[in-house]
Design an enzyme around this catalytic site. Structure first.
Site: not given
Ligand code: ADP
Ligand code: MG
Length: 623
Positions: A323, A516, A520
């Site tokens: 991730d 993390d 996920d």
């Molecule tokens: P990653 O796959 O990099 O761990 P996430 O799946 O947690 O990222 O989130 C994917 C995208 O969704 C982030 O890059 C952001 O654009 C958006 N996002 C997720 N949660 C939030 C939040 N609490 N506030 C704002 N944007 C969010």
């Molecule tokens: Mg993440």
């Protein structure tokens, strides 16, 4: 040595003295001689004879007690008194050594994991301090932890500041500073000054207790090698017993036909030698011990492995999937640009921070930090977090969306995309696009080395999955030397990709997923081995993953793989070595080269070496 082990030792010494007496006393009378040898024989081996009898009565005779009893009783009947008693003696010495070695390494391992203190200093309402059992401390109580003490229960520091030794949890030797307001987890040692902690969990739910529970349960998840050994012992012992019977009967029978002489006792002796050799204890003891020591050693490095099956799978890792946010990057975003439309910069940040007020996502945390003021919860009437997308909230009776482009698009909000290589958070208020906030994340110090070290362990492909934009993903992937990446994913897409990757690879090539623990959990549980990191105290991630890295250093991933490889090497060494020596001795015994002395020394010797070898898995410092 325990009291019981000492008793056995004294008994064996006594038996040995009687054996020597029996050998040197000059008697020619047959019965007297037998009686003289029977004294040490019973002193040394009475418990084995009793256990063997129990086995026969319970119709499950094929265990090592039966083998030893049959071999030595047979030797006595053949008139090989010295050998009969000596075999029993050396077998018992071997057993004693083994119980001491196993007991000692178990103790070593447990002391490595001894992170749960037995007392807590409860601060009473009148300010006095009462030393109590931590299990009795209720949530929201105040406890004091003095320098040198281990923190018993998770909580928040309400008074004082200090530095902490977190090495028992993370393997990280550098002390960590903590001050008022900081969260503190149980298991760490307070180094410099007393701190008052308001507990946020019960003792049983605290990090140290959780970790111990997890490690204690680890031995119940057996690896394939362990299953193999159990099955092997179940088949092997009866096979050897029947071969021994065949060896005692068939050759004499054949020799009667061809030469007319029986030579019965010669073949019976060889058959008895067979029985001594057939004892499978070296394997039965050393293989589980090796895994157990490995789990203990890894634990001391801040790597919690939930079962020996995962050690085996991890050692075959070929594909590593990561991730991005919080795993390869720090997940600590800094606001770098604010582009408001129709309102001021500070108003935009304010709306964003209010929407994120309940979020634990790294993006949410950073927006709250950028706002920097108290959140008035009364202004918020509705909040829901859409995993992997963002937040939808009602603030001051206005509907606010904060998140990725897809979130706004799905609600039919018109907006322009920000062209930027950093993560952009888009905000709409009452269906109108109100601007975006550019935030940037930093790649972790260890990520670069981790990917390099992973490739050295024989991993063929490193893949990154992220919900973030293509541009950001591209930048991180090329900086770190990631082979492939998938971007703009929703949590479900991640599961689908991992499932597809698993179905495309060979069954012996294993896939690990490292996350993390923030949204996920589903992916963690569908990978061959799910590794969560930096999640001290995050229950969901600890539950869903198979291996927990207690600090968020990605360099622990190649380390975990190296540990698993070392463990498997040692396990295979023991299997090959023990079975090899056994087969060799069986052949030598059958043709009459190895006598009972060789057999017993081979048995005890192999066991001692295998146990000592198994304990080497405990040492994982320099991997
Ligand atoms: P990653 O796959 O990099 O761990 P996430 O799946 O947690 O990222 O989130 C994917 C995208 O969704 C982030 O890059 C952001 O654009 C958006 N996002 C997720 N949660 C939030 C939040 N609490 N506030 C704002 N944007 C969010
Ligand atoms: Mg993440």
């Amino acid at each position: 040595m325990t009291k019981k082990q000492k008793q056995i030792l004294y008994r064996l010494i006594l038996g040995a003295i009687f054996l020597i007496l029996a050998i040197i006393l000059p008697t020619t009378h047959k019965i007297t001689k037998l009686l003289l040898f029977l004294i040490p024989y019973f002193i040394i081996g009475y418990d084995i004879l009793i256990d063997a009898l129990h086995g026969i009565i319970n119709l499950s005779p094929f265990d090592e007690n039966f083998l030893m009893a049959a071999a030595t009783v047979g030797a006595m009947i053949l008139g090989e008194y010295t050998e009969g008693v000596a075999v029993m003696l050396f077998y018992q010495i071997g057993e004693l050594f083994q119980s001491i070695a196993v007991g000692k390494s178990r103790k070593n391992i447990s002391s490595l994991m001894d992170i749960r203190p037995d007392t807590a200093n409860l601060v009473l309402s009148d300010g006095s301090i009462n030393m109590v059992d931590p299990a009795e401390v209720e949530i929201e109580s105040t406890i004091i932890v003095k320098p040198g003490e281990r923190v018993p229960i998770d909580g928040v520091i309400v008074k004082g500041s200090t530095s902490l030794d977190t090495s028992a949890l993370t393997g990280e030797a550098v002390p960590k500073n903590a001050c008022e307001g900081d969260e503190i987890v149980s298991g760490v040692i307070n180094l410099s000054s007393p701190v008052f902690i308001k507990t946020t969990k019960e003792f049983g739910e605290s990090t140290a207790s959780k970790i111990l529970e997890l490690v204690e349960n680890a031995s119940s998840r057996k690896s394939k090698s362990e299953h193999f050994i159990t099955k092997f012992a179940r088949v092997y012992t009866p096979v050897v017993c029947f071969s021994a019977l065949a060896l005692a009967l068939i050759p004499p029978f054949l020799s009667v036909i061809s030469t007319g002489s029986w030579e019965f006792s010669k073949w019976v002796y060889r058959a008895l030698t067979f029985l001594v050799i057939s004892c499978p204890c070296a394997l039965v003891i050393s293989i589980p011990l090796g895994f157990f020591a490995c789990i203990g050693g890894a634990c001391s490095e801040g790597i919690l492995i939930k079962g020996s099956n995962f050690i085996e799978t991890l050692s075959k890792t070929k594909i590593a999937v990561f991730d991005k946010t919080g795993t390869l990057t720090k997940g600590v975003f800094e606001v770098t640009e604010i582009h408001p439309i129709g309102l001021s910069e500070s108003e935009l940040v304010e709306y964003a921070a209010y929407a994120e007020s309940f979020s634990t996502h790294p993006i949410g945390e950073s927006l709250k930090k950028a706002y920097g003021k108290e959140i008035d919860r009364g202004r918020i009437s509705d909040i829901s977090e859409i995993s992997g997308m963002g937040i939808s909230a009602v603030i001051d009776n206005k509907k606010v969306l904060v998140g990725k482009p897809l979130l706004l698009r799905e609600s039919g909000v018109d907006f322009e995309k920000c062209e930027n290589q950093s993560t952009a958070v888009y905000i709409s208020i009452d269906g109108k696009y109100s601007g975006c906030i550019i935030i940037s994340d930093i790649i972790k110090d260890g990520s670069d080395n981790a990917i390099k070290a992973l490739k050295k362990t024989g991993i063929t492909e490193c893949i990154m999955l992220t919900g973030d934009s293509r541009e950001v993903a591209q930048k991180v992937a090329s900086t770190l030397g990631i082979d492939r990446f998938f971007s703009e994913l929703l949590p479900n897409d991640k599961v689908e990709i991992v499932e597809k990757l698993i179905s495309e690879k060979g069954a012996e090539q294993k896939l690990i997923f490292v996350g993390d623990g923030i949204n996920d959990a589903p992916v963690l549980s569908c990978a061959d081995v799910g590794i969560s990191m930096g999640t001290i105290g995050s229950d969901a991630a600890i539950e869903a993953s198979d291996i927990v890295l207690m600090d968020d250093n990605p360099e622990k991933i190649p380390k975990a793989i190296n540990i698993s490889k070392k463990c498997m090497t040692i396990v295979y060494q023991n299997i090959v070595f023990a079975i090899g020596i056994k087969i060799l001795c069986l052949i030598l015994g059958a043709v009459g080269i190895a006598n009972m002395w060789v057999a017993i020394f081979a048995d005890v010797g192999v066991m001692v070496i295998a146990v000592l070898n198994a304990i080497r898995t405990l040492n994982v410092k320099n991997l």
